[in-house]
Motif scaffolding. Structure first.
Motif: not given
Length: 335
Positions: A59-79
């Motif tokens: 590579t000859a250019v700056p790079l970044r690695t992206v972590f993206q959350r994928v959610v489905s269903g009911n994931c409600s939590t207080r933690y």
């Protein structure tokens, strides 16, 4: 079931963009594979520590690695569930995935990353409970081009062009040093041997012979009838032969006269006496000696070695700029 939870699921898809590889990996965090299902719930979840590995590429250019959350269903939590992301050789990033849609991880100087440790850093994960419809995973987009606008892309190319110009100037300066050093060495050799060669016995003899035979050679080039001492012109030179002899006559002048190289007492002149003083003072030999002091065979060899390295760096910078143009073609089209 424990083995099943520890293995989780790992889905990999590779997408090519320009000349760089944008690799996307999906990692389960909360699912039946990482938790214990029962009673319509997912509980006792375990996010195992794992080493994520991306593809290495140029590579000859700056790079970044992206972590993206994928959610489905009911994931409600207080933690406040989170993981820690640690690129090899770089500092860690805390990612509270339960509430943050995504986070970006960059290497030192935005360099390419190939190894990132993912580790559960929440003490609440074993106690959290979710509806059995909950699914949480991370899409990891490895080594994206770290650019969001044409202006940013242009700035990267400008920096690379400036770097190339600097390397070219350095290479050219070294090339000049090699040429000058070689020339100085030649002048030093010339100053040491020139007058010796001009005053050797062969040169002195040739000048005397040229001086003595010059009139005879000149007469031989004249038409036969111009010389009253010659009664029979049979066997005289033709015009072509006379031209060749005339050329020899004029070439003899190049040898000069021994009086130009000898003192009145017949001893050879020194180079200082022969060349004479320069308008600014000092003899030509002094000037040559001063210049030749700037180089030695060792210095010349050093310049030549440095020139090889500098030339390789120019080639590398040229390739770097070409690759960058390809990687940034989505923002700045190739010419």
């Amino acid at each position: 079931m424990i083995k099943h939870r520890l293995l989780g699921s790992l889905l990999v898809a590779s997408l090519w963009s320009g000349s760089s590889l944008a690799e996307t990996v999906s990692v389960d965090l909360i699912s039946p594979a990482t938790c214990v299902p029962g009673g319509g719930r997912l509980a006792h979840c375990t996010v195992a520590t794992r080493l994520l590995e991306g593809t290495d590429f140029k590579t000859a250019v700056p790079l970044r690695t992206v972590f993206q959350r994928v959610v489905s269903g009911n994931c409600s939590t207080r933690y406040p569930l989170e993981v820690t992301l640690t690129p090899e050789g770089n500092s860690s990033t805390r990612y509270i995935y339960i509430s943050e849609a995504q986070t970006v991880v960059r290497g030192a100087n935005q360099r390419l990353l190939t190894r990132i440790e993912l580790k559960d850093s929440s003490s609440w994960t074993p106690y959290a409970s979710f509806a059995d419809s909950c699914r949480i995973s991370l899409n990891i987009q490895w080594n994206q081009v770290d650019v969001d606008s044409a202006a940013q892309a242009s700035a990267i190319l400008s920096r690379l062009q400036a770097d190339l110009a600097t390397k070219v100037a350095h290479r050219d300066a070294l090339s000049n040093l090699v040429e000058y050093s070689s020339a100085f060495s030649f002048m030093r050799t010339l100053s040491n041997s020139l007058l010796t060669e001009l005053n050797n016995e062969m040169m002195l003899f040739l000048r005397e012979q040229a001086k003595e035979s010059g009139d005879t050679v000149f007469k031989a080039t004249l038409p036969c009838e111009c010389d009253p001492t010659i009664q029979d012109c049979s066997g005289a030179l033709n015009d072509t032969e006379k031209i060749g002899l005339a050329n020899l006559y004029f070439a003899l002048g190049v040898l000069g006269d021994n009086s130009n190289y000898l003192r009145p007492d017949g001893t050879p002149m020194t180079l200082e006496e022969y060349i004479g003083a320069s308008p600014g003072g000092g003899t030509a030999r002094d000037i040559i000696a001063k210049l030749s002091l700037r180089t030695t065979p060792e210095v010349l060899a050093q310049y030549q070695a440095q020139l090889l390295v500098a030339s390789a760096l120019v080639k590398e910078a040229q390739d770097h700029l070409l690759l960058a143009r390809q990687q940034l073609s989505a923002w700045i089209p190739l010419p």
